[in-house]
Write a protein that holds these residues in place. Structure first.
Motif, PDB file in Angstrom:
ATOM      1  N   THR A 301      32.789  30.744  43.097  1.00 53.53           N
ATOM      2  CA  THR A 301      33.287  31.671  44.105  1.00 53.53           C
ATOM      3  C   THR A 301      32.151  32.021  45.069  1.00 53.53           C
ATOM      4  OG1 THR A 301      32.875  33.567  42.648  1.00 53.53           O
ATOM      5  CG2 THR A 301      35.078  32.595  42.601  1.00 53.53           C
ATOM      6  N   ASN A 314      35.711  42.959  45.713  1.00 51.88           N
ATOM      7  CA  ASN A 314      35.251  41.608  45.376  1.00 51.88           C
ATOM      8  C   ASN A 314      36.092  40.975  44.268  1.00 51.88           C
ATOM      9  OD1 ASN A 314      33.077  41.497  47.209  1.00 51.88           O
ATOM     10  ND2 ASN A 314      31.780  42.660  45.809  1.00 51.88           N
ATOM     11  N   THR A 318      37.306  37.202  44.616  1.00 47.58           N
ATOM     12  CA  THR A 318      36.951  36.147  43.662  1.00 47.58           C
ATOM     13  C   THR A 318      38.181  35.594  42.943  1.00 47.58           C
ATOM     14  OG1 THR A 318      36.430  37.829  41.982  1.00 47.58           O
ATOM     15  CG2 THR A 318      34.614  36.997  43.304  1.00 47.58           C
ATOM     16  N   VAL A 335      33.190  32.004  38.251  1.00 52.14           N
ATOM     17  CA  VAL A 335      33.562  33.207  39.010  1.00 52.14           C
ATOM     18  C   VAL A 335      32.385  34.171  38.952  1.00 52.14           C
ATOM     19  CG1 VAL A 335      35.110  35.193  39.133  1.00 52.14           C
ATOM     20  CG2 VAL A 335      36.025  32.933  38.549  1.00 52.14           C
ATOM     21  N   TYR A 338      31.799  40.872  40.164  1.00 45.78           N
ATOM     22  CA  TYR A 338      32.070  41.564  41.424  1.00 45.78           C
ATOM     23  C   TYR A 338      30.853  42.313  41.948  1.00 45.78           C
ATOM     24  CZ  TYR A 338      32.577  46.213  39.218  1.00 45.78           C
ATOM     25  OH  TYR A 338      32.355  47.406  38.569  1.00 45.78           O
TER      26      TYR A 338
END
Length: 663
Positions: A301, A314, A318, A335, A338
């Motif tokens: 991501t 976020n 993502t 991933v 955040y």
């Protein structure tokens, strides 16, 4: 037993348009004069048209991840201490992750996993079954030879068959060059070293590709999807040439290639980009005279899209990006937590990142359909446009002599900087809005509280390093590194014996997040001893001034400028008195066009007489007249918001300086 009919008795469906033409007529009527094309179509940053609606296309087979097979849900391991990293790795693997992306720190002080010896790597991967959990080495610049040797030595120590270990060794010399602007040694030496690594890894029986043609650096530098595609093709081509020049067959060299991409929240573009990459690789192999074969695509991501402000948004970004990567056919996905933009992550953010993939895989079952976008007209068209433009751009790179020469001359950096500038302009004018940063920012926001990840110094070379001879650049030299690590040599010893001789070769790319300009300005203003403020002169009742006042408040908050509301519908002299009491150097008129016709001129005169700098929200018909009356700036949608905010901040700084002189 009889069954009652389940057929609906309503005529609800009959209320909807039956054909596209009928639907378009109804949609245009609902838009009340606004062009339907402006809603359904847009262009990417480098001018590729994207249509939201297109007729169905004939499905086609794009060789990629096996049908019905889930992608490898990798988790990022970047904790400095090997024991802590091991605990994180085991927790993730026991709770949904199916692979590990080891983010390795480089020489000197820096963040990431600190692996200084084979024992450190063994401790990091203690309890990890390497024949079941694929590994991705996310390398620091020019650390590929040492890291690859380390993993090879660990597999040898554990007595595993290399063919049973799935690994992305992560080498991309041109990614490292674009990051650092320098080579560890002269280019011919680097090519020979890389080919020696590839030769020995192949001879040992590892099936995983050594090269990871990586577009994540150019993505973070602002590149477009087309430029990312051209970058990976250019890097793959230069690495294949290096292997062929040192004894590989074309087929064997092409088999050592994998791709890495960053995927962002532009869902259709991310899906199309990965699908286009497979088409381009098929074309590349065809041009090279090779039979079709899939290429491993690793996706992460996007770091570029992450924000520090309103960081929880976020998670939405993502999740969209991970879904797009999976639907686009990625073989492995990471991933980012955040909180990644803060340079640190806690247990909750890591767990949420891991669980996002689990939900996409197990709840949505997105992986069960082979190429879900096949036949979808809009995505198929975009895939073809990306592939065609990507091939043309790759050929431009080849005309420069390949990606290495394009980087050394600055040609490629110049192309990327042009797109970066256009992207920055789109962000500044909010044509590319950033939720929580440039649009809908939270006033009084408290950022997440995170303990910074410790930065650990690399140890100095040991006394044993004096007995470690210089390693050759060929496969024998690589084998000697593996043997030295197995015998207890440290990474510092290997680095010293490798005799780096840096040579400046290229202008490094500047990596940044899209949100940084807004966030940096806001941080400065909110942290100032006297925070910049602007007075809002509210003309007329709430119904008349609320839309423009709300617009201005959001804009000011995005730059850390405090908005001070004046009295609602006050007479000009009362508004001027309220402005003086506010201590703000700037007054911004907010009202409807009718209110501007009726009241603005008098209010401007009163505020100007009191000493205010006066701006006005919107572009009313009588704007020229009001500017002649003393309005120094109009503030409206489409303006460069950063310019507006910087000017507002500068006005406050001037007033503060004068106040200090007076005192």
């Amino acid at each position: 037993m009889t069954m009652e009919s389940n057929m609906t008795a309503t005529s609800f469906a009959a209320e909807f348009a039956a054909t596209e033409e009928e639907w378009r007529r109804a949609a245009e009527a609902a838009l009340k004069g606004r062009s339907l094309d402006s809603v359904l179509s847009h262009r990417t940053i480098d001018g590729v048209s994207v249509d939201a609606i297109a007729s169905r296309a004939a499905p086609r087979t794009i060789a990629g991840r096996p049908a019905g097979a889930p992608w490898i849900a990798m988790t990022r391991i970047d904790l400095a201490d090997p024991s802590e990293a091991n605990a994180q790795a085991l927790e993730d693997l026991n709770n949904g992750a199916t692979g590990l992306s080891l983010t390795l720190a480089g020489q000197g002080i820096g963040q990431g996993l600190r692996i200084e010896s084979l024992s450190d790597l063994d401790r990091t991967l203690d309890g990890v079954l390497l024949d079941l959990a694929p590994i991705h080495l996310d390398l620091a610049p020019y650390e590929g030879r040492i890291a690859t040797a380390m993993l090879a030595a660990l597999v040898e120590r554990r007595g595993l068959a290399p063919a049973s270990v799935k690994a992305l060794f992560g080498v991309d010399l041109l990614r490292d060059l674009s990051r650092t602007g320098a080579l560890a040694r002269a280019w011919p030496d680097m090519r020979r070293r890389f080919a020696g690594v590839a030769e020995d890894i192949t001879a040992r029986g590892f099936a995983g590709p050594v090269v990871l043609a990586d577009s994540r650096v150019v993505h973070c530098a602002g590149a477009s999807e087309i430029q990312e595609l051209a970058t990976v093709l250019g890097s793959a081509t230069d690495h294949v040439r290096a292997m062929i020049d040192h004894g590989f067959t074309l087929e064997a060299a092409a088999g050592q290639i994998a791709f890495a991409f960053a995927c962002d929240a532009q869902q259709f573009a991310s899906i199309a980009k990965l699908r286009a990459a497979r088409l381009l690789w098929a074309r590349w192999r065809e041009e090279a005279g090779l039979a079709p074969a899939p290429v491993h695509i690793h996706a992460e991501t996007s770091r570029r899209m992450m924000t520090q402000r309103d960081a929880h948004t976020n998670m939405v970004r993502t999740t969209i990006a991970a879904f797009a990567a999976g639907v686009g056919g990625a073989d492995s996905i990471v991933v980012l937590p955040y909180t990644h933009a803060f340079g640190a992550s806690d247990a909750d953010s890591r767990r949420l990142a891991r669980n996002a993939q689990s939900i996409i895989l197990e709840e949505s079952n997105a992986y069960r359909v082979a190429d879900p976008a096949a036949g979808a007209g809009a995505i198929e068209r975009l895939t073809d446009k990306f592939a065609e433009a990507g091939w043309r751009t790759f050929r431009e790179i080849e005309r420069q002599g390949g990606l290495f020469e394009a980087l050394r001359s600055g040609f490629w950096q110049t192309q990327i900087l042009e797109i970066r500038a256009a992207r920055a302009e789109a962000v500044a004018t909010r044509r590319a809005p950033l939720v929580g940063v440039s649009e809908f920012p939270q006033s009084g926001e408290v950022p997440p509280s995170l303990a910074p990840q410790p930065a650990v110094d690399s140890p100095a070379p040991s006394a044993a390093s004096r007995t470690v001879g210089e390693f050759g650049d060929d496969a024998a030299g690589f084998r000697a590194i593996v043997a030295a690590l197995a015998a207890g040599a440290s990474v510092a010893d290997i680095r010293l014996a490798s005799r780096p001789r840096p040579t400046a070769s290229a202008t490094p790319l500047d990596l940044d997040r899209l949100a940084s300009p807004f966030e940096e300005l806001r941080a400065v203003n909110e942290g100032a001893a006297r925070r910049p403020r602007a007075f809002l002169a509210l003309l007329g009742p709430i119904a008349r001034h609320a839309p423009r006042a709300g617009f201005v408040r959001n804009l000011l908050t995005a730059g850390g400028v405090e908005a001070v509301d004046g009295p609602i519908g006050a007479e000009p002299l009362a508004a001027a008195a309220a402005w003086r009491a506010s201590g703000a150097p700037l007054a911004i008129l907010c009202g409807s066009d009718d209110a501007y016709d009726e009241q603005a001129a008098a209010c401007v005169a009163a505020l100007r007489a009191a000493g205010a700098t006066v701006w006005l929200a919107g572009r009313p018909k009588n704007a020229a007249e009001l500017q002649e009356a003393g309005v120094s700036r109009l503030v409206a949608a489409g303006d460069n918001a950063l310019d507006v905010l910087r000017e507002a901040s500068k006005l406050a700084a001037v007033v503060d300086a004068r106040a200090g002189e007076a005192s």
